[in-house]
Design an enzyme around this catalytic site. Structure first.
Site, PDB file in Angstrom:
ATOM      1  N   SER A  10      -2.994  29.289 -45.706  1.00 48.60           N
ATOM      2  CA  SER A  10      -4.266  28.981 -46.357  1.00 48.60           C
ATOM      3  C   SER A  10      -5.395  29.049 -45.350  1.00 48.60           C
ATOM      4  CB  SER A  10      -4.224  27.584 -46.986  1.00 48.60           C
ATOM      5  OG  SER A  10      -5.519  27.201 -47.417  1.00 48.60           O
ATOM      6  N   ASP A  37      -8.648  29.219 -50.908  1.00 48.89           N
ATOM      7  CA  ASP A  37      -9.022  28.068 -51.731  1.00 48.89           C
ATOM      8  C   ASP A  37     -10.509  28.120 -52.071  1.00 48.89           C
ATOM      9  OD1 ASP A  37      -6.585  26.485 -51.976  1.00 48.89           O
ATOM     10  OD2 ASP A  37      -6.727  26.219 -49.811  1.00 48.89           O
ATOM     11  N   MET A  39     -13.500  26.216 -53.940  1.00 49.65           N
ATOM     12  CA  MET A  39     -13.890  24.898 -54.457  1.00 49.65           C
ATOM     13  C   MET A  39     -15.379  24.893 -54.775  1.00 49.65           C
ATOM     14  SD  MET A  39     -11.879  22.474 -51.724  1.00 49.65           S
ATOM     15  CE  MET A  39     -10.256  22.933 -51.088  1.00 49.65           C
ATOM     16  N   HIS A  68      -7.008  30.679 -55.299  1.00 49.48           N
ATOM     17  CA  HIS A  68      -6.815  29.423 -56.027  1.00 49.48           C
ATOM     18  C   HIS A  68      -8.185  28.887 -56.425  1.00 49.48           C
ATOM     19  CE1 HIS A  68      -5.350  24.944 -55.660  1.00 49.48           C
ATOM     20  NE2 HIS A  68      -5.743  25.260 -56.891  1.00 49.48           N
ATOM     21  N   MET A 139       0.494  21.252 -57.194  1.00 42.70           N
ATOM     22  CA  MET A 139      -0.228  20.617 -56.101  1.00 42.70           C
ATOM     23  C   MET A 139       0.565  19.408 -55.601  1.00 42.70           C
ATOM     24  SD  MET A 139      -2.894  22.415 -55.476  1.00 42.70           S
ATOM     25  CE  MET A 139      -3.620  21.279 -54.290  1.00 42.70           C
ATOM     26  N   PHE A 145      -9.402  18.874 -50.253  1.00 41.24           N
ATOM     27  CA  PHE A 145      -9.483  18.839 -48.797  1.00 41.24           C
ATOM     28  C   PHE A 145      -8.163  19.294 -48.197  1.00 41.24           C
ATOM     29  CE2 PHE A 145     -12.347  15.525 -50.334  1.00 41.24           C
ATOM     30  CZ  PHE A 145     -13.521  15.842 -49.671  1.00 41.24           C
ATOM     31  N   GLY A 146      -8.230  19.925 -47.029  1.00 40.21           N
ATOM     32  CA  GLY A 146      -7.029  20.257 -46.293  1.00 40.21           C
ATOM     33  C   GLY A 146      -6.572  19.075 -45.455  1.00 40.21           C
ATOM     34  N   GLY A 147      -5.353  19.185 -44.937  1.00 45.43           N
ATOM     35  CA  GLY A 147      -4.850  18.189 -44.006  1.00 45.43           C
ATOM     36  C   GLY A 147      -4.362  16.893 -44.609  1.00 45.43           C
ATOM     37  N   ASP A 177       1.430  23.488 -52.711  1.00 43.05           N
ATOM     38  CA  ASP A 177       0.244  23.482 -51.854  1.00 43.05           C
ATOM     39  C   ASP A 177      -0.121  22.040 -51.543  1.00 43.05           C
ATOM     40  OD1 ASP A 177      -2.176  23.817 -50.583  1.00 43.05           O
ATOM     41  OD2 ASP A 177      -3.160  24.852 -52.239  1.00 43.05           O
ATOM     42  N   GLY A 178      -0.084  21.710 -50.246  1.00 39.35           N
ATOM     43  CA  GLY A 178      -0.519  20.387 -49.812  1.00 39.35           C
ATOM     44  C   GLY A 178       0.503  19.689 -48.944  1.00 39.35           C
ATOM     45  N   GLY A 179       0.197  19.526 -47.673  1.00 35.92           N
ATOM     46  CA  GLY A 179       1.087  18.805 -46.768  1.00 35.92           C
ATOM     47  C   GLY A 179       2.374  19.531 -46.456  1.00 35.92           C
ATOM     48  N   GLY A 199      -1.693  25.390 -44.514  1.00 39.91           N
ATOM     49  CA  GLY A 199      -2.948  25.622 -43.822  1.00 39.91           C
ATOM     50  C   GLY A 199      -2.946  25.033 -42.431  1.00 39.91           C
TER      51      GLY A 199
END
Length: 223
Positions: A10, A37, A39, A68, A139, A145-147, A177-179, A199
């Site tokens: 990402s 991404d 947004m 996305h 998700m 937000f990333g991270g 997607d996420g973590g 990401g």
């Protein structure tokens, strides 16, 4: 149903002063697609990229561009993102009151359609459109937000979506997607995910993009 494992770095976590080079590094490292991404500051509390970013990415890579859309009224911008070079477009069930129509619009525009579920949205919300999509994105953090830290309760939803697709005989991908990192990746793959968006774990890894991509793939090799 066993599907090929794919890694989708990402660019939300990339260094934007070196974006073209970092995308090239990800491709050279063996990435399978590039995740972008988008947004709007309305559906999610952040503003990121638009069609111009997709167009720029298209100029520096031949990899599929996985876009996305975390935006309200995505149907208004689907033609622009396809024209910019999007290969696959994901829209949120939460923003599309006419989800089937939006999925059709994506395919008719020339891209692969995908639907997305936020952590608080049950799998059944996309049941009726599963025969018409090429991917479902679960998700594993709240978008915006990333991270963020992975939400382990989403593992059951990943398995539920994969089971629903298998029951249809569908070869659609299940993306997460996420973590996602070397610790969480094996967990999501065990539950049925086969496309991993990462990401921070790739673009901000201390050992660099290539080493991080190899480590992520190695972490799920046995599955």
């Amino acid at each position: 149903m066993a599907l090929p494992l794919r890694i989708a770095p990402s660019i939300l976590a990339a260094d934007f002063t070196q974006l073209g080079d970092q995308i090239r590094q990800a491709e050279a490292a063996g990435a399978d697609q590039i995740h972008i991404d988008v947004m709007d500051g309305c559906f999610v509390p952040n503003i990121t990229m638009g069609p111009l970013a997709v167009e720029a990415a298209r100029r520096v890579t031949s990899l599929p561009l996985d876009v996305h859309l975390m935006i309200v009224h995505p149907e208004n911008l689907i033609p622009a993102f396809v024209a910019a070079g999007a290969t696959l477009i994901s829209v949120h069930a939460e923003t599309c009151p006419h989800l089937h129509r939006t999925v059709q619009q994506i395919r008719e525009a020339g891209a692969h359609p995908s639907v997305v579920l936020n952590p608080g949205t049950p799998a059944v919300a996309v049941k009726e459109v599963l025969p018409f999509v090429d991917m479902v994105l679960v998700m594993t953090v709240n978008p915006g937000f990333g991270g963020q830290a992975f939400i382990p309760q989403m593992l059951g939803k990943i398995g539920e979506i994969r089971g629903m697709l298998d029951a249809l005989g569908s070869t659609a991908d299940v993306q997460v997607d996420g973590g996602i990192d070397v610790t969480t990746a094996p967990q999501v793959v065990q539950h049925g995910a086969n496309v991993l968006v990462a990401g921070t774990a790739i673009f901000r890894a201390p050992d660099g993009i290539a080493a991080a991509t190899r480590a992520l793939r190695e972490a799920v090799r046995q599955w």
